[in-house]
Scaffold this active site. Sequence first.
Site, PDB file in Angstrom:
ATOM      1  N   ARG A   1       5.006  10.973  -2.674  1.00 19.99           N
ATOM      2  CA  ARG A   1       4.600  10.762  -1.294  1.00 19.99           C
ATOM      3  C   ARG A   1       5.758  11.011  -0.327  1.00 19.99           C
ATOM      4  NH1 ARG A   1       4.654   4.720   1.217  1.00 19.99           N
ATOM      5  NH2 ARG A   1       3.788   5.275   3.234  1.00 19.99           N
TER       6      ARG A   1
ATOM      7  N   HIS B   1      12.611  -2.415   2.827  1.00 25.99           N
ATOM      8  CA  HIS B   1      11.995  -1.125   3.163  1.00 25.99           C
ATOM      9  C   HIS B   1      12.918  -0.019   2.691  1.00 25.99           C
ATOM     10  CE1 HIS B   1       8.837  -3.017   5.371  1.00 25.99           C
ATOM     11  NE2 HIS B   1       9.750  -3.790   5.943  1.00 25.99           N
TER      12      HIS B   1
ATOM     13  N   PRO C   1       0.791  -1.227   0.000  1.00 24.42           N
ATOM     14  CA  PRO C   1       0.000   0.000   0.000  1.00 24.42           C
ATOM     15  C   PRO C   1       0.823   1.277   0.000  1.00 24.42           C
ATOM     16  CG  PRO C   1      -0.108  -1.091   2.131  1.00 24.42           C
ATOM     17  CD  PRO C   1       0.536  -2.057   1.176  1.00 24.42           C
ATOM     18  N   ASN C   2       0.332   2.227  -0.768  1.00 22.05           N
ATOM     19  CA  ASN C   2       0.871   3.593  -0.878  1.00 22.05           C
ATOM     20  C   ASN C   2       2.195   3.683  -1.639  1.00 22.05           C
ATOM     21  OD1 ASN C   2      -1.286   4.790   0.676  1.00 22.05           O
ATOM     22  ND2 ASN C   2      -0.398   3.747   2.436  1.00 22.05           N
TER      23      ASN C   2
ATOM     24  N   TYR D   1      10.965   9.145   1.324  1.00 23.64           N
ATOM     25  CA  TYR D   1      11.003   8.116   0.285  1.00 23.64           C
ATOM     26  C   TYR D   1      11.658   8.551  -1.027  1.00 23.64           C
ATOM     27  CZ  TYR D   1       7.747   5.874   3.514  1.00 23.64           C
ATOM     28  OH  TYR D   1       7.178   5.325   4.634  1.00 23.64           O
TER      29      TYR D   1
ATOM     30  N   ASN E   1       8.060  -5.451  -0.447  1.00 30.50           N
ATOM     31  CA  ASN E   1       7.901  -4.293   0.431  1.00 30.50           C
ATOM     32  C   ASN E   1       6.414  -4.213   0.735  1.00 30.50           C
ATOM     33  OD1 ASN E   1       7.686  -1.875   1.746  1.00 30.50           O
ATOM     34  ND2 ASN E   1       8.989  -0.726   0.342  1.00 30.50           N
TER      35      ASN E   1
ATOM     36  N   ALA F   1       2.836  -0.653   5.053  1.00 29.50           N
ATOM     37  CA  ALA F   1       2.350  -0.700   6.437  1.00 29.50           C
ATOM     38  C   ALA F   1       1.823  -2.082   6.842  1.00 29.50           C
ATOM     39  CB  ALA F   1       1.281   0.367   6.645  1.00 29.50           C
TER      40      ALA F   1
ATOM     41  N   ARG G   1      12.387   5.104  12.968  1.00 28.64           N
ATOM     42  CA  ARG G   1      11.144   5.876  12.908  1.00 28.64           C
ATOM     43  C   ARG G   1      10.250   5.516  14.104  1.00 28.64           C
ATOM     44  NH1 ARG G   1       8.875   5.254   6.966  1.00 28.64           N
ATOM     45  NH2 ARG G   1       7.544   6.958   7.701  1.00 28.64           N
TER      46      ARG G   1
ATOM     47  N   GLU H   1      12.568  -9.251   2.375  1.00 25.78           N
ATOM     48  CA  GLU H   1      11.799  -8.031   2.679  1.00 25.78           C
ATOM     49  C   GLU H   1      12.673  -6.794   2.471  1.00 25.78           C
ATOM     50  OE1 GLU H   1       8.789  -8.087   5.650  1.00 25.78           O
ATOM     51  OE2 GLU H   1       9.793  -6.514   6.792  1.00 25.78           O
TER      52      GLU H   1
HETATM   53  C1  DQA Z   1       7.979   1.303   4.083  1.00 24.19           C
HETATM   54  C2  DQA Z   1       7.981   1.529   5.600  1.00 24.19           C
HETATM   55  C3  DQA Z   1       6.601   1.312   6.174  1.00 24.19           C
HETATM   56  O1  DQA Z   1       6.620   1.538   7.578  1.00 24.19           O
HETATM   57  C4  DQA Z   1       5.606   2.267   5.555  1.00 24.19           C
HETATM   58  O2  DQA Z   1       4.312   2.016   6.051  1.00 24.19           O
HETATM   59  C5  DQA Z   1       5.642   2.248   4.082  1.00 24.19           C
HETATM   60  C6  DQA Z   1       6.937   2.177   3.398  1.00 24.19           C
HETATM   61  C7  DQA Z   1       9.358   1.609   3.453  1.00 24.19           C
HETATM   62  O3  DQA Z   1       9.580   1.176   2.333  1.00 24.19           O
HETATM   63  O4  DQA Z   1      10.178   2.299   4.057  1.00 24.19           O
HETATM   64  O5  DQA Z   1       4.623   2.366   3.426  1.00 24.19           O
HETATM   65  O6  DQA Z   1       7.682  -0.052   3.823  1.00 24.19           O
END
Ligand code: DQA
Length: 141
Positions: free
Chosen positions: A17, A97, A9-10, A22, A71, A74, A104, A95
């Site tokens: 964003r 990020h 998501p996102n 990011y 990735n 959240a 954070r 995984e």
């Molecule tokens: C993320 C870190 C997550 O905590 C966050 O919710 C994201 C992006 C990252 O790539 O740093 O959406 O996965």
Amino acid sequence: MKILILNGPNLNLLGQRETAIYGHQSFDAYFEQLKKKFPSVDLHYYQNNSEGKLIDKLHECGFSYDGIILNGGAYTHTSIAIMDAIAGITTPVVEVHISNVHARESFRSTSFSAKKCVGAIAGFGMFGYEMALSYFLQKTK
Ligand code: DQA
């Protein structure tokens, strides 16, 4: 070698964003660079904002691909269903990020999905995807 990059998501908003966290690059632009850099890899990319769709993709690719780079956004911090999906497939999952989740909010330090992954990479920006890809490549040598 067949690899799937699976973004949650996102992450479709990368480049727009929270750019201080990011960065300014869209994932589509980064993916084009990655394909050029790793021409020998059969690289696939899928993004979805829904937990179930991510699980469906893990099921679809998780018995035939050589690796999955996930990735989960959240959902990383909340989804036992994604953790179970990773446990249920045979393809190894790494995984990634983009941000350093450990630097954070404390809830971001919890990863259910990483419990079933080979390992987790965090804090290296988009380069983290390349690091994961390099892991899969050296594994077959
Ligand atoms: C993320 C870190 C997550 O905590 C966050 O919710 C994201 C992006 C990252 O790539 O740093 O959406 O996965």
